[in-house]
Design an enzyme around this catalytic site. Sequence first.
Site, PDB file in Angstrom:
ATOM      1  N   GLY A 101       0.829  -1.212   0.000  1.00 54.49           N
ATOM      2  CA  GLY A 101       0.000   0.000   0.000  1.00 54.49           C
ATOM      3  C   GLY A 101       0.851   1.245   0.000  1.00 54.49           C
TER       4      GLY A 101
ATOM      5  N   GLU B 127       5.505  -3.304   0.977  1.00 51.11           N
ATOM      6  CA  GLU B 127       5.611  -3.108  -0.471  1.00 51.11           C
ATOM      7  C   GLU B 127       4.885  -1.809  -0.778  1.00 51.11           C
ATOM      8  OE1 GLU B 127       6.655  -5.314  -3.187  1.00 51.11           O
ATOM      9  OE2 GLU B 127       7.823  -6.466  -1.732  1.00 51.11           O
TER      10      GLU B 127
ATOM     11  N   CYS C 242       1.866   0.290  -8.706  1.00 50.76           N
ATOM     12  CA  CYS C 242       3.014   0.789  -7.935  1.00 50.76           C
ATOM     13  C   CYS C 242       4.269   0.957  -8.789  1.00 50.76           C
ATOM     14  CB  CYS C 242       3.301  -0.142  -6.775  1.00 50.76           C
ATOM     15  SG  CYS C 242       3.451  -1.866  -7.280  1.00 50.76           S
TER      16      CYS C 242
END
Lengths: 492, 489
Positions: free
Chosen positions: B200, B222, B257
């Site tokens: 997140g 992560e 991401c």
Amino acid sequence: MDKFEKNLEREVTAMRECYRSGKTKQESWRRSQLKGLQTFLKEKEVEIFRVLKQDLGKHYVEAFRDEVGLLRKSLNLALKDLKKWMSSREVKLPIIALLSSAELVPEPLGLILVISTWNFPFVLSLEPLIGAIAAGNGVVLKPSELAPACSSLLVNFLPNYLDSEAIKVIEGGPAVGEQLLQQKWDKIFFTGSARVGRMIMSAAAKHLTPATLELGGKCPAVLDSLSWSWDKEVAVNRIIGAKYGSCAGQVCISVDYLLVEKTFSSTVVELMKVLIKKMYGDNPRESHSVARIINKHHFLRLKNLLTDQMVKDSIVYGGSMDEDSLFIEPTILVDPPLQSTIMTEEIFGPLLPIITLDKIEDSIDFINSRPKPLAIYAFTHNEVLRKRMVSETSSGSVVFNDAIIQFVADTIPFGGIGESGFGKYHGKFSFDTFSHYKAIARRSFLTDFWFRFPPWNNYKLELLETSYNYDYFGVLLVILGLKKSRRRFDIN
Amino acid sequence: MASEVEKKAVFNAESAKDVVKQLRDSFVAGKTKSYEWRRTQLKAMLKMMEENEPQIVAALRDDLSKPELESSIYEVAMLKNSCRLALKELKHWMMPEKAKTSLTTFPSSAEIVSEPLGVVLVISAWNYPLLLSLDPVVGAIAAGNAIVLKPSEIAPATASLLVKLVANYLDSSCIKVVEGAVPETSALLEQKWDKIFYTGNGRVARIVMAAAAKHLTPVVLELGGKSPVIVDSSINLQVATRRIIAGKWGCNNGQACISPDYIITTKDYALKLVDSFKCELERFYGKNPLESKDLSRIVNSNHFARLSKLLDEDNVSSKIIHGGERDKTNLMITPTILLDVPQDSLIMNEEIFGPLLPIITVDKVEDSFDVINSSGTKPLAAYLFTNNKKLKEKFVATVSAGGLVVNDTTVHLAEHTLPFGGVGDSGMGAYHGIFTFDAFSHKKPVLYRSFAGDAFLRYPPYTKDKLRLLQALLAGSILGIIRALLGWS
């Protein structure tokens, strides 16, 4: 404190600039620093022995065995393997990744904060420092103020042997520690208690700084009923060496307590009495081979462990203490109450409780009902028991037929689990702990899979799926129109 | 009526404690340790994917308007691959690794044994709600742990589906899904876990790590960051452009991401690059991208408002050179390119996580490294398109990020032999393939010593001879030992 804080911020900013210049990344710089540490240990050896005697009453042979010698060994290894450690590792890719390559490149993290503790003030400060330097980082080291002579030596002399632009030693207690924790580090390496470990990790969380916490715990030794007298003697020697012979039991991996079968316990106690006398003579204090308790606070803590009447009654050997010289003689207890503090908190001193069990196999449940220790020691020839020890208990490490020695073995990682901490170091593991293994993938412009891109259709979907499966034959079938889509639903 | 009321029961700290206790009992009973259990769970998960792909695709369409191909490939297929890899390699991963021993502990032998950590918590994100929930779970199962999964409430259809599927296919005495938002997550974070795996953003990551600190729980975080793309000249521009588009808009419309966040290129090359983008974007998404079925929507109105704010800032809105169309009702923003936005604008100082691509220009391509390093934070990924060998070398040497890719974007995520994770602000720890297994294992060293060969010189009384021998022994030098034994040193 304000002035210190301002100075600290300035120093850290300067260190960051230095790191950014790329100096610490050079192999030549790392080598020169490691060699500097070697020179420090050589030139200051006598001083080091002197301050260890002053702070902890350590005999110089013990100091060599446990601190200086270990560091020399680590430095030799780091210098020998540095190039190998620094090199990138090629990574295998599947055939479908035609004309692509991948590798893992170790790079330094940046600025490391090493906070060490008082029982092994040199090895616990410098062993992490070796790893951090080998990995190409800048480092701030805060040794423990509870070993003041050692801390002073490090602050006053270590910088003369190292690049003080990139490596600094800062003296102080908890207040200084707190100030240091306000800064942003790229990694924090902490050795100490679980209580402080929690504070360190909370502080690290504010900056998303990864941490390695080397904590402690009650490391049990399980002594099976051995039949050969040679084995018995070696086992007991190793246990008492681990308990009384290394910093008087003030070691995170000391044998905290011993588990034996009821029928074997009196043999063990008698043998211990004989071997303790052999090692330390009739007057252990005069032998100067048993270290002192670090300070009055810990001396009183240990003294209090024995005030409970039932605990006092369980003492079968030793027990005498001298507050003036902070000396506690090697002491053995048999079956103190399990709820007493000596059996619930890490002892960290030369008091050895022996707990008797009906069967030696009961040791597994006994150990499992307590927090995970940094190490479990088991002295046994019984293969079945060994296998069960390894698979049914959890600890930082397991050692069979010896104790503490795992600290010396640089081919296995050293670290805890659960309450005993997380992360690991020693040997190459130190280098890894202070590195980021950066993944690099390289692709060619020549090969491309047109089916990677929209607009999407079922055909591309099938090709992608077979490709991801490395189902090369399947890919062929799809291209030849021979593979029917198993999907029933509409593409949109 | 009654059962619905039951379902809505509050999940508080008590409930969280119960869940953890139940899982811990299962773990202590040894349920998750056996090879057979791990294998059965992994096979069940594979079956779960195979039998429910349409439902998964539908849930992802509900939550994100994710194009079916993205769902099938980037979520389902990737997950199936993870399961297959784990099944294939499990025996090998579970085997102890022999470790060398040195002269100082002679005679001895050593090995490193992988053991499960215990009861672990996986908190996942909304953008790849299936993959980011189950991929860590695959590794946690392979490593023999009991697991609680908390999927993101921002992708509610997928979260509900996960609850149902996991209950039906996996061993619910050892693997549970807990649905919920902040209160439920907080309740979970109060408990003691043996590891927490969080995917997140940095803000919540700090909360997770602070909660973990109370129990000395190790974490994998992560996170994300602004993943830059450096584009050099004299490259195959069409291929490069396509790969950037695939990594940006082809990945959940920029909400990933490792999506290329912004581009750095030379002033001379910028317009050529922009033209190439315009051309390829039309080829991929047609003349009217708002209508394209191949783009995910913006996940919710909060993020839509956030992204709109980035575009509407003064000195930024005038820099839009392509796209910028928005549809508030359908939460769509078309692929948007901006040229030379100010360095201090919002869009250049927070992770975009959307279909906006700023292009920053520099005089010489080498200046790109300063631009990247001046941000002071390390991103999850960094990309370079070039044929210049020296530039590639400088890139690898000076840019620090979780992972780097040369001449492509995002592909390193699919390669299970590469550890996937961040550094600095982009996170800590890594996973994928064996790295997930390792992330959820304790690598326990076991040292076997013999009773033979005891080094009497370890023990007091301490003498100068012992010192000399110890010196030689610790130096690992056989000659030194012989000399010391003979009294020659």
